[in-house]
Motif scaffolding. Sequence first.
Motif, PDB file in Angstrom:
ATOM      1  N   ALA A  74      -3.180  -4.429  -5.779  1.00 23.49           N
ATOM      2  CA  ALA A  74      -4.109  -3.613  -6.554  1.00 23.49           C
ATOM      3  C   ALA A  74      -5.071  -4.503  -7.318  1.00 23.49           C
ATOM      4  O   ALA A  74      -4.671  -5.532  -7.878  1.00 23.49           O
ATOM      5  N   TYR A 134      -7.362  -1.341  -3.781  1.00 24.37           N
ATOM      6  CA  TYR A 134      -6.519  -2.434  -3.297  1.00 24.37           C
ATOM      7  C   TYR A 134      -7.343  -3.353  -2.419  1.00 24.37           C
ATOM      8  O   TYR A 134      -8.310  -2.933  -1.778  1.00 24.37           O
ATOM      9  N   THR A 193      -6.782   3.998  -7.581  1.00 25.61           N
ATOM     10  CA  THR A 193      -6.501   2.564  -7.547  1.00 25.61           C
ATOM     11  C   THR A 193      -7.133   1.940  -6.316  1.00 25.61           C
ATOM     12  O   THR A 193      -7.004   2.468  -5.204  1.00 25.61           O
ATOM     13  N   LEU A 247       0.830  -1.205   0.000  1.00 23.50           N
ATOM     14  CA  LEU A 247       0.000   0.000   0.000  1.00 23.50           C
ATOM     15  C   LEU A 247       0.866   1.256   0.000  1.00 23.50           C
ATOM     16  O   LEU A 247       1.880   1.327   0.705  1.00 23.50           O
ATOM     17  N   PHE A 286      -1.456  -6.263   0.680  1.00 24.60           N
ATOM     18  CA  PHE A 286      -2.481  -5.816  -0.265  1.00 24.60           C
ATOM     19  C   PHE A 286      -1.955  -5.933  -1.690  1.00 24.60           C
ATOM     20  O   PHE A 286      -0.745  -5.895  -1.936  1.00 24.60           O
TER      21      PHE A 286
END
Length: 793
Positions: A655, A644, A642, A619, A653
């Motif tokens: 995307a 996630y 974006t 992230l 995480f």
Amino acid sequence: MRRRTLAASLGAAAVAAAAVPGTAAAKAGGRCEDDYIWRNAVVNGGGYVPGIVFNETEADLVYARTDIGGLYRWKEGSQTWKPLLDWVGWDRWGYTGVVSVATDPVQPRRLYAAVGTYTNDWDPNSGAVLYSGDYGDTWGVAELPFKQGGNMPGRGMGERLAVSPFDNATVYLGTPNGNGLWRSTDHGRHWSEVESFPNPGNFVQDPSGDYSDDNQGVLWIDFDLAGERVYVGVADPDDPLYVSADHGATWQPVPGAAAALGRADGNRTIPKQAAFDHENGHLFVATGWDPGPYNGAPASGRGGSVARLSLATGEWTDVTPAYNPIGTIPGFGGLTVDRKAPGTLMVATQNNWWPDEILYRSTDSGATWETSWDYVWDANWSWPPARTDRFDMDPAGSAWLSFGNADDGPAYAVKHGWMIDALAIDPHDSDRIMWGTGATIWGTESLTRWDAQGALVGWDSVAGHQIALPIEPFTVAVRVEGLEETAVQDIAALGGTVVSATGDLGGFVQTDLGEAGVQIRRPNWTSGRGVDFAGLDPRVVVGTGDVEGETDGHVGVSTDGGATWLTTARLDGIAGGANAGSVAVSADGAVIVWSPGNGTTAPVFSTDLGRTWTPVDGLPAGALVRADRANANRVYAFAAGTFYASTNGGLAFAATRATGLPASGPVDFRAVPGRRGHLWLVGGEADAAYGMWRSSDGGATWRRVRDFAEADAVGFGKARNRHGYPTVFTSAKAGGVRGIWRSTDEGRNWVRVNDDAHQWGWTGKAVSGDPDVYGRVYIATNGRGLIYGDIAD
């Protein structure tokens, strides 16, 4: 007195008024089948009250203005305040910042409010004067060609609006930033500059920033009844006071004013407030070096003065209180006279931060003064000294006014206040006074008992030290009920309990919306920013806020539904202040994910209730984090267009492939209770992607909800039917109409549940339903507190 009830238009130079509906309009987008009743979740105050104005003619007619929360009228029967500007909508949210209020002494039903929140570009609109002929129940709007600053420095000075008692169709307005003195001759409907007024002011206390660099301009207008003269205070230390003897046709500087209102040490001061003692022919003026409300004195010492002008002789007298228990007087805020007892006046310090503010009272036109409290020293002059008070402070109903502190010697937990610019003795009752602070309104109906008390402190010649003289203190209590001014940042409705994050006050936990509830004090948030709860175990609640010092972390945790709280570890490299960011807790309460708000530190997670933090994988810094309400393994995040998702409870995480989401502007998204992977996202900005989207696959794909051209907050409540989809609420715009909208069928159909009389300015921060009460909606406002609506029976 002459009374003018009809005036001609001022012509092309005047600014025309626009009508404002004072009652509910038909609900847009289809008529809602339910009528709503709207209330406040009670906090009692919670913000700055810079002005309290009594009508001089009609008893019990009182108004209180706030800097971001609108205008209120006192209801004597219930001893509460009634909000008057809830009709202000999204596009004119700046009208909730009230610069000044004027109540007509000739026709008391007439009321005026100068509005506009910021003079810089934070507020996109110009200011206005609102006018009413029915005590503020309905309004007209006269737009102005300049901005006004209801939440700018100097907002406690004035009053900048004044109705002429000689011709009540004439209303004056003092303005900032070189715009001069303005006047209406038709009860506020049209306005134009008084071109003969010679001085628009020049005082800029701090030119370094776009918030502190206002020229304070024309500060107040008041009237000498006996001489039928108009006096105007100006923010110009070299030329601070003007008078007109011909009802505003021509103006002259008042002789000696600059010297009388200046300071011997050379610090520049301005005439912040004024009050007439008509019976004795005196004008009192309180000055300060700073427009306030935050600062008191310059480093050189005393920050202001009180001067008295004899209207008969033109002689000025310095009547500044000479004594302050802490040694120097930092400056002055509120000033008031007793209309029923000529020669009696009061003034408040600003800002006597430690140990407390002082109210001064004089019954001999300022020749001598008594303080509201004083120190009592022992024989050894030990520090800190004890303290004795003329009145006891009763915070009943607002226990949070202690701010979690205990009395510390002379520094009481519940103080006389701070930022006291609003100070008003009832012109019809010498025993009643109200004063506003940065958090509440205090008042008493026993004020004249002060005068029978005598001195507070004497000397014991045998023991050789000071003693507190025996007095019977009277009681000062909270007089703010009904006036709700918190700026709510987030809402967690747990079912039977509501937790709110609030600006300046941290946050509150309420099990009864009719009572102020318990303030969150650990961690000691200066402003709460966000709250979340575990979807499968709502006993686990987390929150984040701005903190000071080096002890508390930004994140707080409760494992008993908000009843008690623990602070978390401070993350290395993140100072206090406005670095709260966002926080989420997994559905089972096992993992907390925190995204700091400093813009450089990547999000972190904790599996031990915040005792330790570990960096999240995948992230970017500043990502907004939220947890799935039904799947403990799923946590989500959003940053710069974006989306996630995490499948391991927020530890890492990746995307998603989602496209078409807003890449700029403020964005929020929320997970649906009881529905795995169901998410609703709102936000964006004009001329780009802006609106509402929803996902049913954990954010992998999204579908735009086409009903809304704009949407800014979304939340969920109890379903209409036992097995139905949770009710969806949003603050959004549909069909050109801004409002609070509701869907009971998963977003296929929407109805507006509020009306034009209930809009509360800007409502884009947060909205939530209630998990146990069908139809109930909670709305975060920016200065009108936490509003909630229920379907009428």
